[in-house]
Write a protein that holds these residues in place. Structure first.
Motif, PDB file in Angstrom:
ATOM      1  N   UNK A  99     -13.734  -3.544 -16.656  1.00  0.00           N
ATOM      2  CA  UNK A  99     -14.902  -2.787 -16.203  1.00  0.00           C
ATOM      3  C   UNK A  99     -16.203  -3.523 -16.515  1.00  0.00           C
ATOM      4  N   UNK A 100     -16.094  -4.668 -17.188  1.00  0.00           N
ATOM      5  CA  UNK A 100     -17.270  -5.449 -17.564  1.00  0.00           C
ATOM      6  C   UNK A 100     -17.610  -6.504 -16.529  1.00  0.00           C
ATOM      7  N   UNK A 101     -18.620  -7.310 -16.860  1.00  0.00           N
ATOM      8  CA  UNK A 101     -19.098  -8.357 -15.961  1.00  0.00           C
ATOM      9  C   UNK A 101     -18.577  -9.715 -16.398  1.00  0.00           C
ATOM     10  N   UNK A 102     -18.475 -10.623 -15.424  1.00  0.00           N
ATOM     11  CA  UNK A 102     -18.019 -11.983 -15.671  1.00  0.00           C
ATOM     12  C   UNK A 102     -19.177 -12.937 -15.411  1.00  0.00           C
ATOM     13  N   UNK A 103     -19.397 -13.846 -16.382  1.00  0.00           N
ATOM     14  CA  UNK A 103     -20.432 -14.867 -16.226  1.00  0.00           C
ATOM     15  C   UNK A 103     -20.101 -16.026 -17.157  1.00  0.00           C
ATOM     16  N   UNK A 104     -20.298 -17.240 -16.688  1.00  0.00           N
ATOM     17  CA  UNK A 104     -20.075 -18.448 -17.493  1.00  0.00           C
ATOM     18  C   UNK A 104     -18.678 -18.471 -18.127  1.00  0.00           C
ATOM     19  N   UNK A 105     -17.664 -18.121 -17.352  1.00  0.00           N
ATOM     20  CA  UNK A 105     -16.254 -18.112 -17.787  1.00  0.00           C
ATOM     21  C   UNK A 105     -16.016 -17.185 -18.978  1.00  0.00           C
ATOM     22  N   UNK A 106     -16.798 -16.098 -19.039  1.00  0.00           N
ATOM     23  CA  UNK A 106     -16.621 -15.075 -20.062  1.00  0.00           C
ATOM     24  C   UNK A 106     -16.612 -13.705 -19.403  1.00  0.00           C
ATOM     25  N   UNK A 107     -15.889 -12.784 -20.043  1.00  0.00           N
ATOM     26  CA  UNK A 107     -15.883 -11.399 -19.589  1.00  0.00           C
ATOM     27  C   UNK A 107     -16.527 -10.562 -20.692  1.00  0.00           C
ATOM     28  N   UNK A 108     -17.455  -9.720 -20.286  1.00  0.00           N
ATOM     29  CA  UNK A 108     -18.219  -8.942 -21.257  1.00  0.00           C
ATOM     30  C   UNK A 108     -17.745  -7.500 -21.305  1.00  0.00           C
ATOM     31  N   UNK A 109     -17.551  -6.995 -22.520  1.00  0.00           N
ATOM     32  CA  UNK A 109     -17.208  -5.596 -22.708  1.00  0.00           C
ATOM     33  C   UNK A 109     -18.445  -4.762 -22.382  1.00  0.00           C
ATOM     34  N   UNK A 110     -18.305  -3.819 -21.486  1.00  0.00           N
ATOM     35  CA  UNK A 110     -19.453  -3.038 -21.026  1.00  0.00           C
ATOM     36  C   UNK A 110     -19.985  -2.093 -22.097  1.00  0.00           C
ATOM     37  N   UNK A 111     -19.181  -1.744 -23.090  1.00  0.00           N
ATOM     38  CA  UNK A 111     -19.609  -0.746 -24.066  1.00  0.00           C
ATOM     39  C   UNK A 111     -20.552  -1.300 -25.132  1.00  0.00           C
ATOM     40  N   UNK A 147     -21.108  -4.972 -25.481  1.00  0.00           N
ATOM     41  CA  UNK A 147     -21.662  -6.274 -25.115  1.00  0.00           C
ATOM     42  C   UNK A 147     -20.954  -7.497 -25.661  1.00  0.00           C
ATOM     43  N   UNK A 148     -19.844  -7.345 -26.360  1.00  0.00           N
ATOM     44  CA  UNK A 148     -19.103  -8.529 -26.797  1.00  0.00           C
ATOM     45  C   UNK A 148     -18.539  -9.241 -25.574  1.00  0.00           C
ATOM     46  N   UNK A 149     -18.611 -10.560 -25.585  1.00  0.00           N
ATOM     47  CA  UNK A 149     -18.059 -11.345 -24.484  1.00  0.00           C
ATOM     48  C   UNK A 149     -16.897 -12.178 -24.996  1.00  0.00           C
ATOM     49  N   UNK A 150     -15.877 -12.343 -24.159  1.00  0.00           N
ATOM     50  CA  UNK A 150     -14.677 -13.082 -24.525  1.00  0.00           C
ATOM     51  C   UNK A 150     -14.485 -14.235 -23.548  1.00  0.00           C
ATOM     52  N   UNK A 151     -14.178 -15.411 -24.084  1.00  0.00           N
ATOM     53  CA  UNK A 151     -13.920 -16.597 -23.270  1.00  0.00           C
ATOM     54  C   UNK A 151     -12.616 -16.375 -22.500  1.00  0.00           C
ATOM     55  N   UNK A 152     -12.664 -16.523 -21.193  1.00  0.00           N
ATOM     56  CA  UNK A 152     -11.478 -16.299 -20.366  1.00  0.00           C
ATOM     57  C   UNK A 152     -10.394 -17.351 -20.607  1.00  0.00           C
ATOM     58  N   UNK A 153     -10.775 -18.518 -21.127  1.00  0.00           N
ATOM     59  CA  UNK A 153      -9.809 -19.591 -21.389  1.00  0.00           C
ATOM     60  C   UNK A 153      -9.075 -19.403 -22.711  1.00  0.00           C
ATOM     61  N   UNK A 154      -9.780 -18.861 -23.725  1.00  0.00           N
ATOM     62  CA  UNK A 154      -9.212 -18.795 -25.073  1.00  0.00           C
ATOM     63  C   UNK A 154      -9.066 -17.381 -25.617  1.00  0.00           C
ATOM     64  N   UNK A 155      -9.816 -16.426 -25.063  1.00  0.00           N
ATOM     65  CA  UNK A 155      -9.807 -15.062 -25.569  1.00  0.00           C
ATOM     66  C   UNK A 155     -10.721 -14.856 -26.765  1.00  0.00           C
ATOM     67  N   UNK A 156     -11.368 -15.909 -27.235  1.00  0.00           N
ATOM     68  CA  UNK A 156     -12.235 -15.807 -28.417  1.00  0.00           C
ATOM     69  C   UNK A 156     -13.550 -15.124 -28.072  1.00  0.00           C
ATOM     70  N   UNK A 157     -14.021 -14.242 -28.972  1.00  0.00           N
ATOM     71  CA  UNK A 157     -15.308 -13.587 -28.737  1.00  0.00           C
ATOM     72  C   UNK A 157     -16.441 -14.577 -29.006  1.00  0.00           C
ATOM     73  N   UNK A 158     -17.521 -14.440 -28.253  1.00  0.00           N
ATOM     74  CA  UNK A 158     -18.656 -15.343 -28.434  1.00  0.00           C
ATOM     75  C   UNK A 158     -19.764 -14.700 -29.265  1.00  0.00           C
TER      76      UNK A 158
END
Length: 106
Positions: free
Chosen positions: A53-65, A67-78
């Motif tokens: 349900x979040x947004x995707x930008x710069x190969x990351x997906x952001x949790x809408x609630x 704002x934590x973003x996770x790298x789509x390649x590694x799953x690590x939070x940024x």
């Protein structure tokens, strides 16, 4: 051998728009971005919220609630508040088929 399962057609994916699927009861977000297709666990590691349900930008997906973003390649939070990564899964493209395996990538 890793079992891959068809989750959708490549033509069904919109650039930078997550698509939620379930594989054997596991929620997975499938994302086409930057010329690649990624599969990541669909539940934020900080809160029980769907990442698709979040947004995707710069190969990351952001949790809408929160704002934590996770790298789509590694799953690590940024960034905070998430501190734990989420699993990412192998993806194969065969013709128009997007195939995902629940075997976690290392």
């Amino acid at each position: 051998m890793t079992a891959f399962v068809r989750v959708c057609g490549l033509s069904e994916l919109e650039e930078d728009t997550p698509r939620r699927v379930e594989l054997d009861g596991t929620p997975v977000s499938v994302v086409q971005t930057e010329g690649e297709v990624f599969a990541i666990h669909d539940i934020c590691s900080h809160a029980n919220v769907s990442l698709s349900e979040g947004e995707v930008e710069d190969c990351q997906i952001e949790c809408w609630l929160h704002g934590s973003a996770f790298d789509l390649r590694t799953g690590k939070p940024s960034g905070l508040p998430a501190t734990r990564p989420v699993p990412v899964y192998p993806v194969k493209i065969e013709g128009d088929d997007v195939l995902v395996s629940l075997t976690q990538e290392s």
